[in-house]
Write an enzyme that holds these catalytic residues in place. Structure first.
Site, PDB file in Angstrom:
ATOM      1  N   CYS A  97     -15.598  39.494  -7.211  1.00 31.36           N
ATOM      2  CA  CYS A  97     -15.297  40.858  -7.626  1.00 31.36           C
ATOM      3  C   CYS A  97     -14.198  40.814  -8.674  1.00 31.36           C
ATOM      4  CB  CYS A  97     -14.828  41.642  -6.396  1.00 31.36           C
ATOM      5  SG  CYS A  97     -13.939  43.141  -6.785  1.00 31.36           S
ATOM      6  N   CYS A 109      -9.223  46.617  -5.832  1.00 31.96           N
ATOM      7  CA  CYS A 109     -10.208  46.477  -4.757  1.00 31.96           C
ATOM      8  C   CYS A 109      -9.487  46.496  -3.407  1.00 31.96           C
ATOM      9  CB  CYS A 109     -10.984  45.175  -4.930  1.00 31.96           C
ATOM     10  SG  CYS A 109     -12.087  44.834  -3.559  1.00 31.96           S
ATOM     11  N   ASP A 143       0.837  -1.204   0.000  1.00 32.79           N
ATOM     12  CA  ASP A 143       0.000   0.000   0.000  1.00 32.79           C
ATOM     13  C   ASP A 143       0.864   1.243   0.000  1.00 32.79           C
ATOM     14  OD1 ASP A 143      -2.764  -1.182   2.074  1.00 32.79           O
ATOM     15  OD2 ASP A 143      -2.133  -1.609   0.032  1.00 32.79           O
ATOM     16  N   LYS A 173     -16.682  14.464  23.963  1.00 35.60           N
ATOM     17  CA  LYS A 173     -17.238  13.782  22.799  1.00 35.60           C
ATOM     18  C   LYS A 173     -16.964  14.660  21.581  1.00 35.60           C
ATOM     19  CE  LYS A 173     -21.540  11.560  21.306  1.00 35.60           C
ATOM     20  NZ  LYS A 173     -21.572  12.081  19.959  1.00 35.60           N
ATOM     21  N   ARG A 214     -17.067   3.444  10.464  1.00 32.01           N
ATOM     22  CA  ARG A 214     -18.105   2.732  11.213  1.00 32.01           C
ATOM     23  C   ARG A 214     -19.160   2.151  10.285  1.00 32.01           C
ATOM     24  NH1 ARG A 214     -23.054   3.875  13.489  1.00 32.01           N
ATOM     25  NH2 ARG A 214     -23.458   2.688  15.376  1.00 32.01           N
ATOM     26  N   LYS A 235     -25.236  15.061  26.049  1.00 35.21           N
ATOM     27  CA  LYS A 235     -25.108  16.053  24.983  1.00 35.21           C
ATOM     28  C   LYS A 235     -25.311  17.470  25.509  1.00 35.21           C
ATOM     29  CE  LYS A 235     -25.476  14.787  20.989  1.00 35.21           C
ATOM     30  NZ  LYS A 235     -25.694  13.770  19.969  1.00 35.21           N
ATOM     31  N   CYS A 291     -18.981  44.751  -6.755  1.00 35.30           N
ATOM     32  CA  CYS A 291     -18.272  44.620  -5.492  1.00 35.30           C
ATOM     33  C   CYS A 291     -18.652  45.787  -4.577  1.00 35.30           C
ATOM     34  CB  CYS A 291     -16.765  44.611  -5.742  1.00 35.30           C
ATOM     35  SG  CYS A 291     -15.800  44.704  -4.224  1.00 35.30           S
ATOM     36  N   LYS A 317     -18.171   6.541  30.829  1.00 36.79           N
ATOM     37  CA  LYS A 317     -17.992   5.096  30.658  1.00 36.79           C
ATOM     38  C   LYS A 317     -17.658   4.464  31.998  1.00 36.79           C
ATOM     39  CE  LYS A 317     -16.242   5.871  26.046  1.00 36.79           C
ATOM     40  NZ  LYS A 317     -15.052   6.069  25.218  1.00 36.79           N
ATOM     41  N   GLU A 371     -11.874   8.591  17.125  1.00 37.90           N
ATOM     42  CA  GLU A 371     -12.546   9.573  16.281  1.00 37.90           C
ATOM     43  C   GLU A 371     -11.533  10.298  15.394  1.00 37.90           C
ATOM     44  OE1 GLU A 371     -15.689   9.357  16.921  1.00 37.90           O
ATOM     45  OE2 GLU A 371     -16.732  11.169  16.273  1.00 37.90           O
ATOM     46  N   TYR A 380       2.194   1.899  -3.366  1.00 36.34           N
ATOM     47  CA  TYR A 380       1.095   2.371  -4.203  1.00 36.34           C
ATOM     48  C   TYR A 380       0.806   3.851  -3.899  1.00 36.34           C
ATOM     49  CZ  TYR A 380      -3.641   2.754  -6.056  1.00 36.34           C
ATOM     50  OH  TYR A 380      -4.759   3.170  -6.741  1.00 36.34           O
ATOM     51  N   ASP A 384     -16.787  15.817  17.880  1.00 36.97           N
ATOM     52  CA  ASP A 384     -17.690  15.619  16.768  1.00 36.97           C
ATOM     53  C   ASP A 384     -16.895  15.354  15.490  1.00 36.97           C
ATOM     54  OD1 ASP A 384     -20.201  15.418  15.933  1.00 36.97           O
ATOM     55  OD2 ASP A 384     -20.603  17.572  15.808  1.00 36.97           O
TER      56      ASP A 384
END
Ligand code: IVH
Length: 712
Positions: free
Chosen positions: A454, A460, A53, A144, A165, A342, A436, A318, A202, A56, A146
């Protein structure tokens, strides 16, 4: 190419990309395309890969790097474009050896207390009661984050698979992508890890990385990610690994699936081991005893939320003792021993007072909601993004509306919708400006783009500072000692307003500024003077025309050869049906929308003034190609190939002509010098004949090409 021909698997002596000529790059890209196709087939269709891998990935990364340097050479069959093609398009499916569970949610204190009560009931035997008493039970509390959950399978301490998952039972094989993450070790450190262990955790993106990515995307007219979670998921699930590799993805470990041997007695101990094995774990986890301590943890984290570098949507509790976890088991798809507490949704309603337009670096116009100030999750919000004009239309947001503001992931508030029942009779639909708001230039939206831009270019003010920074950057004027801080300060004090001003900086004035002295001021001015002569290529790049970077600047320089000629042609190209316009679009590597940006730049009087001003200060050298090429009879000539040649492919002929300094275009015009007519040529030959252009047959072309070669 035949499948049996040996393919290069690795490139032991890769030439640095910076030193490659176009021809060399073209050749290597062709080899890479064939090699990657070959290995894809072995891997996906025959399940019999010949290379690792990592090897590759090296091929794919090299391909991506070459394409980034030579965008004009991207092949139609490039591996990076092979997205959506079966079967290489998809990620292989992985069945998790242990299902990946989800969590039960708690939204308030009562839910949390019920969770603890449930555990006490579960262990109703008197012998267990002491372990799980309300003020005694040990619980690990963790943020937790996100993002998206991932399982990393290590065998004998080596990473062998990374899987998403998915639905919890079957996920996707993202091993190659995972390997690009710096926080995922290829090998576990230390010892004591089970022979097989699937670490779960995560993948997420920190807010700063998320903002930078969105800014980049908005500037490029691409859709922005709604939140870091989407950005993380979108970045990981890329078939082009170089994209994943460039995204600031991180990983933290919080659980595990299959383990061939027990390795810890508590969750806390497992986390300590993960850290010792070189895996990232959260530094905010805390071992709590009893429900009151977990609630205190929850409030602490909530108060700190905005200060964390990443978004969290709650905390996770936990049960610490793994034997208790084991006994608790799971209900439906969630463990009985864990709970997600939450944070309340951070939404609020307020009145949209106005919609403002902010102008980004490349001139992208972004609508910003000016709100009646409102507290959302403890933070006063007065501005929120509306993303782009399509989003305003989709949500039908009108000025005066009561809108729902959400602090998505804490910091960038956004408008999620309108409370239509509260719409006042005089609510005003928003007319997205076509000019603009800062400089008044035309703001255009190219087909397929979400951003309106613009066209004011260098003039500018909102863009000017950023563009000035670009102007002096390394691939442009490369002015040593004139850093972004100086540009900003000189701009603010009116010393530099447009690029030409840089060349008029007065050393006596600079010497008097704070932090400067006579010596440093003189040095700066000397560095600036050194850059008064510049190649056409760098000059074009320095102008900061949308979509025109180094590679396109090179194409333009090679095609037009002098600033005067380029400018004259671009002015002629203002006419929609002009030959000059057709010729620009005809340059291989310049598409319609890029051409529109280039022509749009010259349409602005300000930009023309900036060019006139610069012309007084700097000398733009004509593009010579390589000096020896000017000796070639093809140098600077425009040539068209039509029909097929026997001795070489059309691409090769084109490459050869370009190497000899010719411009190869696909359509015939009065500016064409030669048309090479191969077998089965069509209307181009007829048109060329009618225009009196020199027609060459294959032998004539070869004589010219070889003769030119001999003359070198
Ligand atoms: S534990 C059985 N711990 O939240 C254990 N999950 O809403 C399953 N998540 O799918 C997960 N931070 O993607 C756990 N510290 C943490 C977490 C965490 C974020 C995510 C994870 C999970 C989802 C459930």
């Amino acid at each position: 190419m035949s499948a049996s021909r040996p393919r290069p698997t690795t490139f032991p002596e890769l030439q640095p990309i910076d030193t490659l000529s176009e021809d060399e790059a073209r050749e290597e890209l062709a080899e890479l395309a064939a090699a990657i196709r070959h290995h894809d087939r072995l891997y996906y269709t025959e399940a019999a890969p010949e290379i690792s891998d990592a090897e590759y990935d090296t091929l794919r990364r090299r391909n991506a790097a070459l394409e980034a340097r030579f965008p004009e050479l991207i092949r139609s069959d490039s591996p990076s474009r092979r997205i959506g093609a079966a079967p290489a398009a998809g990620f292989a499916k992985v069945t998790h050896t242990r299902p990946m569970l989800s969590l039960e949610n708690a939204f308030d204190e009562a839910d949390v207390r019920a969770f603890f009560a449930g555990i006490r009931n579960f262990f109703s035997r008197p012998a267990d009661q002491a372990l799980v008493a309300e003020d005694a039970i040990e619980v690990m509390a963790e943020p937790k984050i996100d993002g998206l959950s991932i399982g990393l399978r290590y065998e004998h301490g080596r990473l062998v698979q990374g899987a998403t998952r998915g639905d919890g039972v079957t996920g996707e094989d993202v091993t190659a992508n995972i390997r690009t993450l710096p926080s995922v070790p290829e090998e576990l450190k230390g010892n004591g890890w089970p022979e097989v262990i699937e670490i779960r955790g995560e993948i997420y993106m920190e807010r700063t990385g998320f903002f930078a990515l969105n800014e980049e995307r908005a500037a490029a007219g691409e859709t922005v990610f709604a939140n870091p979670r989407n950005a993380a998921a979108g970045s990981l699930r890329q078939l082009d690994l170089s994209i994943t590799a460039r995204r600031p993805l991180k990983f933290f470990a919080y659980a595990w699936g299959e383990a061939s041997a027990p390795f810890a007695r508590t969750h806390a101990e497992a986390l300590t081991k993960f850290a010792a094995w070189g895996l990232a774990v959260s530094d905010r986890s805390r071992l709590c005893r009893g429900v009151d301590q977990v609630l205190a943890y929850y409030h602490d984290i909530a108060a700190d939320r905005a200060a964390l570098p990443y978004d969290i949507d709650g905390v996770v509790y936990k049960v610490n003792d793994l034997s208790l976890q084991e006994r608790l088991g799971m209900v439906s798809r969630a463990p009985r021993w864990a709970l997600a507490h939450k944070f309340p949704a951070e939404q609020a309603q307020t009145v949209l007072r106005d919609i403002l337009i902010s102008v980004g670096r490349q001139g992208a116009l972004t609508p910003v909601a000016a709100l009646e100030p409102i507290t959302v999750g403890g933070v006063v919000v007065q501005r929120a993004t509306l993303h782009n004009e399509d989003e305003i239309a989709r949500k039908d947001v009108r000025i005066g509306d009561t809108v729902i503001v959400q602090r998505a992931g804490d910091v960038i508030p956004q408008i999620v919708g309108v409370v239509t029942e509260r719409r006042p009779a005089d609510a005003k639909p928003f007319q997205f400006p076509d000019h603009c708001p800062v400089c008044g230039s035309l703001a255009v939206r190219e087909p397929g783009m979400v951003a309106r831009r613009c066209t004011g270019g260098l003039i500018c003010p909102a863009q000017a500072v950023e563009r000035l920074k670009h102007f002096v950057a390394r691939d442009c004027f490369d002015i040593e000692g004139l850093g972004t801080k100086h540009i900003q300060a000189f701009w603010e004090d009116g010393l530099i307003r447009r690029p030409g001003d840089i060349f008029r900086l007065d050393p006596t004035i600079i010497a008097k500024r704070e932090g400067w002295g006579e010596v440093s001021a003189r040095k700066l001015v000397a560095a600036i003077d050194e850059r008064r002569r510049i190649s056409l290529e760098r000059f074009i790049n320095a102008l900061g025309i949308p979509q025109v970077g180094q590679a396109t600047a090179r194409l333009l320089a090679r095609h037009y050869r002098s600033l005067a000629h380029w400018r004259a042609e671009m002015e002629a190209a203002q006419q929609p049906d002009s030959e000059a316009r057709a010729a620009l679009v005809d340059i291989h590597g310049i598409g319609e929308d890029m051409a529109a940006d280039i022509i749009g730049f010259f349409a602005e009087p300000h930009n023309r003034e900036v060019l006139d001003d610069l012309a007084r200060e700097v000398t733009v050298l004509d593009h010579e190609g390589q000096a020896r090429r000017t000796a070639s009879p093809l140098a600077g000539k425009t040539i068209v190939f039509t029909g097929s040649l026997e001795s070489m492919s059309r691409s090769e002929a084109k490459a050869r002509a370009e190497a000899l300094g010719a411009n190869v275009t696909s359509s015939v015009s009065a500016k064409t010098n030669y048309v090479v007519v191969g077998a089965d040529a069509g209307s181009k030959a007829t048109k060329a004949a009618s225009l009196g252009i020199t027609l060459l047959d294959e032998a004539g072309w070869l004589a010219l090409a070889n003769g030119a070669g001999a003359a070198e």
